[in-house]
Design a protein around this motif. Structure first.
Motif, mmCIF file in Angstrom:
data_model
loop_
_atom_site.group_PDB
_atom_site.id
_atom_site.type_symbol
_atom_site.label_atom_id
_atom_site.label_comp_id
_atom_site.label_asym_id
_atom_site.label_seq_id
_atom_site.Cartn_x
_atom_site.Cartn_y
_atom_site.Cartn_z
ATOM 1 N N ALA A 164 47.843 44.982 38.008
ATOM 2 C CA ALA A 164 47.717 44.783 39.452
ATOM 3 C C ALA A 164 48.952 44.091 40.019
ATOM 4 N N ARG A 165 49.421 43.073 39.347
ATOM 5 C CA ARG A 165 50.603 42.343 39.817
ATOM 6 C C ARG A 165 51.839 43.233 39.793
ATOM 7 N N GLN A 166 51.971 44.065 38.778
ATOM 8 C CA GLN A 166 53.125 44.955 38.697
ATOM 9 C C GLN A 166 53.195 45.906 39.879
ATOM 10 N N ASP A 167 52.034 46.262 40.417
ATOM 11 C CA ASP A 167 51.982 47.162 41.567
ATOM 12 C C ASP A 167 51.903 46.416 42.893
ATOM 13 N N GLY A 168 52.085 45.108 42.842
ATOM 14 C CA GLY A 168 52.121 44.326 44.067
ATOM 15 C C GLY A 168 50.774 43.965 44.647
ATOM 16 N N HIS A 169 49.704 44.068 43.850
ATOM 17 C CA HIS A 169 48.372 43.737 44.325
ATOM 18 C C HIS A 169 48.004 42.307 43.925
ATOM 19 N N GLU A 170 47.298 41.646 44.801
ATOM 20 C CA GLU A 170 46.847 40.282 44.523
ATOM 21 C C GLU A 170 45.362 40.310 44.174
ATOM 22 N N ILE A 171 45.037 39.937 42.943
ATOM 23 C CA ILE A 171 43.644 39.897 42.525
ATOM 24 C C ILE A 171 43.338 38.551 41.867
ATOM 25 N N THR A 172 42.058 38.241 41.806
ATOM 26 C CA THR A 172 41.591 37.105 41.034
ATOM 27 C C THR A 172 40.253 37.485 40.427
ATOM 28 N N PHE A 173 39.796 36.704 39.464
ATOM 29 C CA PHE A 173 38.515 36.973 38.828
ATOM 30 C C PHE A 173 37.512 35.896 39.198
ATOM 31 N N THR A 174 36.259 36.306 39.352
ATOM 32 C CA THR A 174 35.192 35.362 39.651
ATOM 33 C C THR A 174 34.191 35.337 38.501
ATOM 34 N N GLY A 175 33.267 34.401 38.550
ATOM 35 C CA GLY A 175 32.257 34.259 37.506
ATOM 36 C C GLY A 175 32.115 32.809 37.104
ATOM 37 N N THR A 176 31.011 32.503 36.463
ATOM 38 C CA THR A 176 30.725 31.107 36.097
ATOM 39 C C THR A 176 31.375 30.686 34.792
ATOM 40 N N GLN A 177 31.843 31.651 34.015
ATOM 41 C CA GLN A 177 32.463 31.336 32.726
ATOM 42 C C GLN A 177 33.965 31.119 32.925
#
Length: 334
Positions: A164-177
């Motif tokens: 995702a970063r290589q293609d210029g997208h900003e992501i993050t992950f969610t969850g309790t762990q």
């Protein structure tokens, strides 16, 4: 809770599938695995027969023969297939059957699927955009020990973040762990959150929806579940998965729900074959009813050499999974 009214065609995705396919393609099987130990409690998969075949040569390239069906022509520089029934960077297609064309792409030097900018198939539905115009798109990895990343720190989430970063997208992950995963990936802080708990069955995963799994509402959900059911009680696993998908649709109606079949496990192929064969239909039924849900083929072409312990992927296997997830969601990222 309001329900989504924007219809979304089922898109059959596999690693390397950037083109839209119409409903549903051939499914291969995955063996019912097993393994619920004190250290990880997880069980996870393999097997394989169906409309597509795949082989890995000594050079590390992957060759996939997709079944005949709706055909789209990809562009250049596509993603190395992981046995997907839709190809990128070559002519690939979607439905069950025989024939079709071979898609051949080389793996990277690290053994991870090579990802390029090619591929065809058009833009995502203009009426549906789960990710925000600004800020990171929040992705919930939901499942068991394979989602956790047993066998490689961070699992598929590491390579997915990198792609995702290589293609210029900003992501993050969610969850309790918050355990499992490196502190940094390519010089950027790695979001370690996820909702992958070792040893959990479909019902146990469902018991975490909506709370606590959706406590922080995601924009995209990546669901890989059922391996532990194959080991403990495969009967009715598809019904339980359907109920879990329905719960996710009801509780997160504005999110994209990405549902995959389970990766190979040589120890329980018959049960997994039966289970995996039903998943595309589950997804198609709900998509036709207007839900934002798509199917991803995580099984086809997944070599047993990329199962580090016969159940969980090694680094190359997790990178392969990341490529499949990314092929399904990349059109929706901003």
């Amino acid at each position: 809770m309001s329900t989504s009214t924007s219809p979304l065609l089922v898109r059959l995705r596999g690693s390397g599938a950037f083109a839209r396919a119409i409903p549903l393609a051939s499914l291969l099987f995955v063996g019912a695995l097993a393994c619920s130990s004190a250290s990880d409690g997880s069980t996870d998969n393999t097997g394989g027969s169906g409309g597509a075949s795949s082989s890995v040569g000594t050079s590390g390239s992957v060759s996939t023969t997709s079944g005949a069906g709706t055909t789209g022509t990809g562009g250049s520089g596509g993603q190395a297939p992981t046995g997907a029934t839709t190809g990128s960077g070559a002519t690939g297609s979607g439905a069950t059957g025989s024939g079709g064309q071979d898609t051949v792409a080389s793996s990277s030097s690290t053994g991870a699927p090579a990802v390029g900018s090619g591929g065809g198939g058009g833009a995502p539905d203009p009426g549906f955009q789960p990710c925000p115009a600004t800020g990171p798109c929040k992705i919930l990895p939901l499942g068991d020990s394979i989602t956790f990343g047993l066998g490689f720190d961070g699992g598929y989430r590491v390579e997915l973040f990198r792609l995702a970063r290589q293609d210029g997208h900003e992501i993050t992950f969610t969850g309790t762990q918050q355990m499992n995963g490196p502190a940094m990936v390519d010089g950027a802080p790695f979001p370690r959150n996820h909702e992958g708990i070792s040893g959990e069955t479909i019902q146990q995963i469902a018991n975490r929806v909506p709370t606590p799994a959706l406590r922080e509402m995601p924009h995209i959900v990546l669901l890989h579940a059922g391996t532990n059911d194959m080991y403990r009680d495969p009967n009715g696993a598809d019904t339980r998965l359907g109920a879990l998908i329905d719960e996710l649709i009801a509780e997160a109606p504005d999110a994209l729900i990405v549902v995959s079949n389970i990766i190979p496990f040589p120890g329980g192929a018959n049960a997994v074959n039966t289970y995996n064969a039903k998943i595309p239909g589950l997804v198609e039924e709900r998509a036709k009813a207007g839900a934002h849900v798509v199917f991803v083929d995580q099984f086809t072409g997944f070599p047993t050499s990329e199962l580090g312990d016969g159940v969980h992927p090694n680094q190359a296997g997790y990178a392969r999974m990341a490529g499949a997830w990314y092929g399904a969601i990349s059109d929706y990222l901003r």
